[in-house]
Design an enzyme around this catalytic site. Structure first.
Site, PDB file in Angstrom:
ATOM      1  N   ASP A 161       0.824  -1.216   0.000  1.00 48.91           N
ATOM      2  CA  ASP A 161       0.000   0.000   0.000  1.00 48.91           C
ATOM      3  C   ASP A 161       0.855   1.263   0.000  1.00 48.91           C
ATOM      4  O   ASP A 161       0.596   2.212  -0.738  1.00 48.91           O
ATOM      5  CB  ASP A 161      -0.924   0.021   1.221  1.00 48.91           C
ATOM      6  CG  ASP A 161      -1.855  -1.170   1.254  1.00 48.91           C
ATOM      7  OD1 ASP A 161      -1.876  -1.940   0.271  1.00 48.91           O
ATOM      8  OD2 ASP A 161      -2.557  -1.347   2.255  1.00 48.91           O
ATOM      9  N   TYR A 211      -6.603 -10.325   9.918  1.00 47.67           N
ATOM     10  CA  TYR A 211      -5.456 -10.004   9.056  1.00 47.67           C
ATOM     11  C   TYR A 211      -4.142 -10.459   9.692  1.00 47.67           C
ATOM     12  O   TYR A 211      -3.359 -11.185   9.087  1.00 47.67           O
ATOM     13  CB  TYR A 211      -5.413  -8.498   8.759  1.00 47.67           C
ATOM     14  CG  TYR A 211      -4.300  -8.104   7.823  1.00 47.67           C
ATOM     15  CD1 TYR A 211      -4.515  -7.971   6.464  1.00 47.67           C
ATOM     16  CD2 TYR A 211      -3.007  -7.895   8.297  1.00 47.67           C
ATOM     17  CE1 TYR A 211      -3.480  -7.631   5.599  1.00 47.67           C
ATOM     18  CE2 TYR A 211      -1.969  -7.564   7.447  1.00 47.67           C
ATOM     19  CZ  TYR A 211      -2.209  -7.421   6.106  1.00 47.67           C
ATOM     20  OH  TYR A 211      -1.183  -7.098   5.256  1.00 47.67           O
TER      21      TYR A 211
END
Ligand code: GLA
Length: 354
Positions: A161, A211
């Protein structure tokens, strides 16, 4: 209220950074693997000046919230944690960071898998670089941003990201090897354009979410298979020797890396779409990061004429779907959203552009 109205002075520096949508290569980055994101038009903007006192003052226009914090204080909550983390990490690297006034405004949607937090980290770091003339390059910005996310926001993320937000643009896909950080830009497959639709189910990935657990499972799978990272395995069959659920987790990562490598080797738009569909099935069945609403939306997209492929994008557990649609055909989203609403769900188009 703008910077001047909030702080009483004009900003002395500013920077912006985009969100990203990942086309292929999900949950591969923390396995040293391959990813294929592209920047989205939505951006986060940070304006900065020097604080007149001993505290940093961070203001979010969207939240209409001011957070004042000194460097010796504990990490604040929410949007301020990312900014504070960036400042603290720069200080730890030996840079002298005086107290700053920092004003944030953003059009990147939050909690849908389009990297709003990376956009904030990268914009903050590039803003501080500009204000203080820091000798940081765009890769170092991404690396510090990733550490801010891990150490100050509690998400044990990979580097996709922040690299995408720091380096990618909205015209070309960024093919990144997350182990070596080697990268190149590639055109979207000819005849295709990107459509991103929010499922309406928003996620919270940080501490306590699935996650970090997925990442731990991958690390355990790599350890059991005797490799540094799952990236080092290319045959998904190898994962069969692992106990459940590690077997399916590893199979997703290994097959997903293979899909990225096939896509960047140069495939037709149809094949690219098939790879996206296979990626979704793998995320849903093997990696178990999808939710029923997202599966329903992906299913509608995949059955719609003019759609080459569609999948969940980003960290998962809700969020947005990305589809590759025939050029000029993004208007199919209207019918897709109608069908989705007939199931009792509410989605919206976030990106419809090449
Ligand atoms: C989040 C993380 C990334 C990546 C994706 C899943 O966006 O921040 O590092 O792991 O999830 O591909």
């Amino acid at each position: 209220m703008d910077f001047q109205q909030i702080f009483g002075t004009k900003p002395e520096a500013e920077a912006t950074a985009p969100g990203r949508v990942n086309l292929l290569g999900e949950h591969t980055d923390y396995n040293d693997g391959f990813v294929l994101p592209i920047a989205i038009p939505q951006r986060t903007k940070v304006e900065l000046g020097f604080s007149p006192d001993s505290q940093h003052h961070f203001y979010s226009q969207e939240l209409e919230e001011m957070v004042s914090v000194a460097s010796c204080d504990r990490t604040p909550q929410g949007f301020a944690s990312y900014i504070f983390g960036c400042i603290q990490l720069l200080a730890k690297q030996g840079y002298e960071i005086p107290p700053v006034n920092l004003y944030v405004t953003s059009t990147v949607p939050i909690g849908v898998g389009l990297s709003s937090s990376a956009a904030l980290e990268v914009a903050t770091l590039k803003g501080l670089r500009s204000l203080l003339n820091l000798p940081l390059d765009d890769v170092e910005v991404a690396q510090i941003g990733q550490q801010a996310e891990i150490q100050y926001a509690g998400l044990n993320c990979g580097i996709m990201d922040q690299m995408a937000s720091s380096l990618a643009d909205t015209h070309s896909m960024l093919f990144l090897d997350t182990r070596t950080l080697e990268r190149r830009t590639l055109e979207l497959p000819a005849g295709g354009e990107i459509l991103v639709i929010d499922s309406g189910v928003h996620h919270e990935l940080a501490a306590g979410s699935g996650y970090n657990q997925r990442r731990a499972q991958c690390e355990e799978a790599a350890r059991l298979l005797g490799v540094k990272a799952l990236r080092d395995i290319t045959n998904p069959q190898v994962a069969q020797s692992l106990p459940e659920p590690l077997c399916r987790r590893a199979r997703h990562v290994i097959s997903e890396n293979n899909r990225v490598l096939e896509a960047v080797a140069g495939v037709s738009v149809n094949r690219f779409g098939e790879l996206m569909n296979a990626s979704h099935a793998s995320q849903s069945d093997d990696y178990e990061v999808s939710v029923p609403e997202v599966n329903a939306l992906v299913d509608i997209l995949q059955k719609t004429p003019g759609v080459f492929g569609a999948r969940l994008t980003g960290g998962g557990f809700g969020g947005a779907c990305v589809a590759l649609v025939a050029e000029g055909k993004s208007a199919i989203a209207i019918d897709v959203l109608k069908q989705y609403s007939e199931l009792g769900y509410s989605g919206q188009v976030l990106v419809a552009a090449k």
